[in-house]
Motif scaffolding. Structure first.
Motif, PDB file in Angstrom:
ATOM      1  N   SER A   1       4.156  -8.871   5.183  1.00  0.00           N
ATOM      2  CA  SER A   1       3.047  -8.080   4.646  1.00  0.00           C
ATOM      3  C   SER A   1       2.534  -8.806   3.398  1.00  0.00           C
ATOM      4  CB  SER A   1       3.522  -6.662   4.334  1.00  0.00           C
ATOM      5  OG  SER A   1       4.271  -6.653   3.135  1.00  0.00           O
ATOM      6  N   GLY A   2       1.582  -8.199   2.721  1.00  0.00           N
ATOM      7  CA  GLY A   2       0.973  -8.838   1.548  1.00  0.00           C
ATOM      8  C   GLY A   2       1.982  -9.151   0.457  1.00  0.00           C
ATOM      9  N   THR A   3       2.930  -8.251   0.244  1.00  0.00           N
ATOM     10  CA  THR A   3       3.901  -8.447  -0.834  1.00  0.00           C
ATOM     11  C   THR A   3       4.764  -9.674  -0.583  1.00  0.00           C
ATOM     12  OG1 THR A   3       3.911  -6.056  -1.091  1.00  0.00           O
ATOM     13  CG2 THR A   3       5.656  -7.247  -2.220  1.00  0.00           C
TER      14      THR A   3
ATOM     15  N   MET B   1       2.914 -12.528  -1.786  1.00  0.00           N
ATOM     16  CA  MET B   1       2.920 -12.601  -3.260  1.00  0.00           C
ATOM     17  C   MET B   1       4.184 -13.322  -3.709  1.00  0.00           C
ATOM     18  SD  MET B   1       1.740  -8.664  -3.833  1.00  0.00           S
ATOM     19  CE  MET B   1       1.422  -8.329  -5.525  1.00  0.00           C
TER      20      MET B   1
ATOM     21  N   PHE C   1      -1.102  -2.798  -8.263  1.00  0.00           N
ATOM     22  CA  PHE C   1      -0.846  -4.113  -7.651  1.00  0.00           C
ATOM     23  C   PHE C   1      -0.820  -5.236  -8.678  1.00  0.00           C
ATOM     24  CE2 PHE C   1      -2.097  -1.374  -4.152  1.00  0.00           C
ATOM     25  CZ  PHE C   1      -0.938  -1.489  -3.396  1.00  0.00           C
TER      26      PHE C   1
ATOM     27  N   ARG D   1       2.596  -5.034  -9.725  1.00  0.00           N
ATOM     28  CA  ARG D   1       3.512  -5.645  -8.743  1.00  0.00           C
ATOM     29  C   ARG D   1       3.554  -7.169  -8.910  1.00  0.00           C
ATOM     30  NH1 ARG D   1       3.423  -3.745  -2.586  1.00  0.00           N
ATOM     31  NH2 ARG D   1       3.662  -1.780  -3.714  1.00  0.00           N
TER      32      ARG D   1
ATOM     33  N   VAL E   1      -5.499  -9.476  -9.465  1.00  0.00           N
ATOM     34  CA  VAL E   1      -5.841  -8.803  -8.210  1.00  0.00           C
ATOM     35  C   VAL E   1      -7.365  -8.768  -8.105  1.00  0.00           C
ATOM     36  CG1 VAL E   1      -5.640  -6.641  -6.936  1.00  0.00           C
ATOM     37  CG2 VAL E   1      -3.753  -7.389  -8.402  1.00  0.00           C
TER      38      VAL E   1
ATOM     39  N   HIS F   1      -9.296  -6.905  -5.654  1.00  0.00           N
ATOM     40  CA  HIS F   1      -9.619  -5.476  -5.541  1.00  0.00           C
ATOM     41  C   HIS F   1      -8.349  -4.670  -5.776  1.00  0.00           C
ATOM     42  CE1 HIS F   1      -9.977  -1.770  -2.914  1.00  0.00           C
ATOM     43  NE2 HIS F   1     -10.713  -1.541  -3.977  1.00  0.00           N
TER      44      HIS F   1
ATOM     45  N   THR G   1      -6.459  -1.883  -5.298  1.00  0.00           N
ATOM     46  CA  THR G   1      -6.537  -0.819  -4.302  1.00  0.00           C
ATOM     47  C   THR G   1      -6.067   0.535  -4.833  1.00  0.00           C
ATOM     48  OG1 THR G   1      -5.720  -2.615  -2.908  1.00  0.00           O
ATOM     49  CG2 THR G   1      -6.172  -0.539  -1.820  1.00  0.00           C
TER      50      THR G   1
ATOM     51  N   ASP H   1      -4.591 -12.112  -5.745  1.00  0.00           N
ATOM     52  CA  ASP H   1      -4.209 -11.179  -4.691  1.00  0.00           C
ATOM     53  C   ASP H   1      -5.502 -10.584  -4.126  1.00  0.00           C
ATOM     54  OD1 ASP H   1      -3.763  -8.804  -3.334  1.00  0.00           O
ATOM     55  OD2 ASP H   1      -2.241  -8.050  -4.700  1.00  0.00           O
TER      56      ASP H   1
ATOM     57  N   VAL I   1      -5.481  -9.069  -1.094  1.00  0.00           N
ATOM     58  CA  VAL I   1      -4.920  -8.384   0.074  1.00  0.00           C
ATOM     59  C   VAL I   1      -5.901  -7.359   0.628  1.00  0.00           C
ATOM     60  CG1 VAL I   1      -3.095  -6.771   0.810  1.00  0.00           C
ATOM     61  CG2 VAL I   1      -2.501  -8.807  -0.506  1.00  0.00           C
ATOM     62  N   SER I   2      -6.545  -6.605  -0.258  1.00  0.00           N
ATOM     63  CA  SER I   2      -7.436  -5.557   0.261  1.00  0.00           C
ATOM     64  C   SER I   2      -8.907  -5.922   0.157  1.00  0.00           C
ATOM     65  CB  SER I   2      -7.178  -4.236  -0.470  1.00  0.00           C
ATOM     66  OG  SER I   2      -7.468  -4.383  -1.839  1.00  0.00           O
TER      67      SER I   2
ATOM     68  N   SER J   1      -3.787 -10.332   3.653  1.00  0.00           N
ATOM     69  CA  SER J   1      -2.970  -9.922   4.800  1.00  0.00           C
ATOM     70  C   SER J   1      -3.843  -9.293   5.871  1.00  0.00           C
ATOM     71  CB  SER J   1      -1.838  -9.001   4.361  1.00  0.00           C
ATOM     72  OG  SER J   1      -2.353  -7.815   3.854  1.00  0.00           O
TER      73      SER J   1
ATOM     74  N   GLN K   1      -3.885  -6.377   7.665  1.00  0.00           N
ATOM     75  CA  GLN K   1      -4.062  -4.969   8.057  1.00  0.00           C
ATOM     76  C   GLN K   1      -5.185  -4.212   7.362  1.00  0.00           C
ATOM     77  OE1 GLN K   1      -1.825  -6.066   5.915  1.00  0.00           O
ATOM     78  NE2 GLN K   1      -1.066  -4.534   4.505  1.00  0.00           N
ATOM     79  N   LYS K   2      -6.034  -4.926   6.654  1.00  0.00           N
ATOM     80  CA  LYS K   2      -7.091  -4.195   5.939  1.00  0.00           C
ATOM     81  C   LYS K   2      -8.463  -4.635   6.468  1.00  0.00           C
ATOM     82  CE  LYS K   2      -3.907  -3.574   2.150  1.00  0.00           C
ATOM     83  NZ  LYS K   2      -3.747  -2.171   1.856  1.00  0.00           N
TER      84      LYS K   2
HETATM   85  N1  PLP Z   1      -1.981  -6.095  -3.118  1.00  0.00           N
HETATM   86  C1  PLP Z   1      -2.963  -5.211  -2.869  1.00  0.00           C
HETATM   87  C2  PLP Z   1      -4.230  -5.321  -3.633  1.00  0.00           C
HETATM   88  C3  PLP Z   1      -2.777  -4.210  -1.920  1.00  0.00           C
HETATM   89  O1  PLP Z   1      -3.741  -3.330  -1.674  1.00  0.00           O
HETATM   90  C4  PLP Z   1      -1.555  -4.141  -1.229  1.00  0.00           C
HETATM   91  C5  PLP Z   1      -1.315  -3.077  -0.247  1.00  0.00           C
HETATM   92  O2  PLP Z   1      -1.975  -2.071  -0.192  1.00  0.00           O
HETATM   93  C6  PLP Z   1      -0.572  -5.076  -1.526  1.00  0.00           C
HETATM   94  C7  PLP Z   1      -0.815  -6.055  -2.468  1.00  0.00           C
HETATM   95  C8  PLP Z   1       0.751  -5.040  -0.856  1.00  0.00           C
HETATM   96  O3  PLP Z   1       0.594  -5.332   0.464  1.00  0.00           O
HETATM   97  P1  PLP Z   1       1.687  -4.909   1.565  1.00  0.00           P
HETATM   98  O4  PLP Z   1       1.791  -3.438   1.553  1.00  0.00           O
HETATM   99  O5  PLP Z   1       1.003  -5.465   2.791  1.00  0.00           O
HETATM  100  O6  PLP Z   1       2.929  -5.600   1.230  1.00  0.00           O
END
Ligand code: PLP
Length: 395
Positions: free
Chosen positions: A63-65, A68, A90, A93, A139, A141, A143, A168, A170-171, A191, A193-194
């Motif tokens: 997944s996105g994490t 990272m 995020f 994170r 980041v 966006h 999220t 990042d 991801v979204s 990633s 899934q978005k």
């Molecule tokens: N970064 C952003 C901006 C996100 O929106 C998300 C997930 O919503 C992530 C990182 C983490 O991604 P994942 O849940 O796919 O590990």
């Protein structure tokens, strides 16, 4: 009543196009076959298109994490000083991941719901204490709040320096403009899934030449996530290979989703996201509600809204899902009770927006909030949009 198929209007996972579902509903192909190499070659080209880069985009099964973490271990050595721009969950994170791997994390924190202030970033980077900063992590966006940060402006600050920009996305990638090469973004993480309209489970990382140089010298241990192994497979003409058994079915699905994005055209995809976001906002305002972030900082990926006074938004969320078949999300952790979020990224069209606003009107009304039913839906329908060339939108 529980609907058979819930409409996911969340920030991810997002709904899958039938073409993607059909593409995955096939017998597995072997990852050392010519057929797989063709899938990977097409996927790589389309990823470069969406990332707006000529560089190889690494494909990871995570997944996105995971991406990272992979970026951190491939770019840094223990004790490296990095600046993390944080204005939400995020950003936090990113700082946590860097911290866990022993980096010297300097965090620049901004209000949750406000964009990163570029002048503050510029001033900070000028300070003596920050001379040794090896990278800025941010980041695109956020999220958790629905705020877009100005990646281009941050990258301009790092031009002509050895410092890396690590973003990042991801979204945002595939929904919001992100010009990796033109803006000089060294590392972009995203990633599947978005906005990329595929199932969860794949992550992507683009690396600039500067980032590859850093990768060669990075001192943190890495094995499975060693980018050098992933980059190698794409160095030759059709010689697309992968170091380990990849998530074949997901890759096939992602390849189809990216074909759809290419067919629609990236600029049209961005315009569609903007159009739908503005329609949602018209509906929200017609319900007497207001946005959580400053409107000029709000993204076109999600609409983040302040809950009405005295209304249990968790209950509204539950009703929207279970009674009306539309899933939205509430705030997480310290944003619990402070906002709810309507996602409108990826495979979304105007009829999804109308269904969502109608479900929200009903769920709010069931929960005791006064709404004039139909008014918000009408506001959505009335949204005027004069795009340049959005004649080929997903429908
Ligand atoms: N970064 C952003 C901006 C996100 O929106 C998300 C997930 O919503 C992530 C990182 C983490 O991604 P994942 O849940 O796919 O590990």
């Amino acid at each position: 009543m529980v609907h058979k198929e819930t409409l996911l209007m969340t920030a991810g996972p997002t709904m899958l196009p039938k073409r993607v579902l059909d593409a995955m509903n096939r017998q597995i192909i072997h990852h050392r076959s010519r057929a797989f190499e063709e899938v990977l070659t097409g996927l790589q080209k389309d990823l470069q298109y969406v990332f707006q880069t000529v560089n190889t985009v690494l494909i990871l099964a995570s997944s996105g994490t995971g991406a990272m973490e992979a970026a951190v271990v491939n770019l840094f050595s223990p004790g490296d000083k990095v600046l993390v721009l944080s204005n939400g969950m995020f950003g936090e994170r990113l700082a946590e991941v860097a911290d866990v791997f022993g980096l010297n994390v300097q965090k620049l924190t901004f209000g949750w719901g406000q964009a990163v202030n570029i002048h503050t970033v510029a001033d900070t980077l000028e300070k003596d204490d920050y001379k040794e900063i090896k990278a800025v992590l941010m980041v695109h966006h956020e999220t958790s709040t629905g705020v877009t940060n100005n990646v281009e402006a941050v990258c301009r600050l790092l031009e002509d320096s050895e410092r890396l920009s690590v973003v990042d996305a991801v979204s945002s990638l595939g929904g919001l403009e992100l010009q990796t090469d033109n803006w000089g973004v060294d590392v972009v993480i995203s990633s599947s899934q978005k906005a990329l309209m595929a199932p969860p489970g794949l992550a992507f990382v683009s690396m600039s030449r500067k980032a590859w140089k850093r990768c060669a010298d990075a001192g943190l241990p890495r094995f499975y996530w060693d980018f050098r192994k992933y980059g190698k497979g794409f160095s030759g003409e059709l010689a697309c290979t992968v170091p380990y058994t990849p998530a074949v079915s997901l890759l096939v699905g992602q390849a189809e989703a990216l074909r759809m994005i290419r067919e629609e055209g990236l600029q049209n995809v961005y315009e569609r996201h903007k159009k739908l976001a503005l329609a949602v906002r018209a509906g929200i305002k017609a319900m007497g509600l207001s946005m959580f972030p400053d409107e000029e900082d709000a993204s076109y990926i999600i609409t983040s809204v302040k809950p009405p006074e005295g209304i249990d938004m968790e209950e509204v969320r539950r009703l929207a899902e279970e009674k009306y078949g539309v899933m939205i999300t509430c705030g997480q952790r310290r944003l619990k009770g402070k906002l709810f979020r309507i996602g409108h990224c990826g495979y979304v069209n105007m009829s999804h927006i109308i269904t969502t606003i109608e479900a929200l009107e009903n769920a709010l009304s069931d929960s005791g909030y006064h709404v004039e039913k139909g008014k918000a839906v009408q506001a959505v329908r009335n949204t005027v949009w004069k795009p340049g060339n959005t004649n080929k939108t997903i429908s």
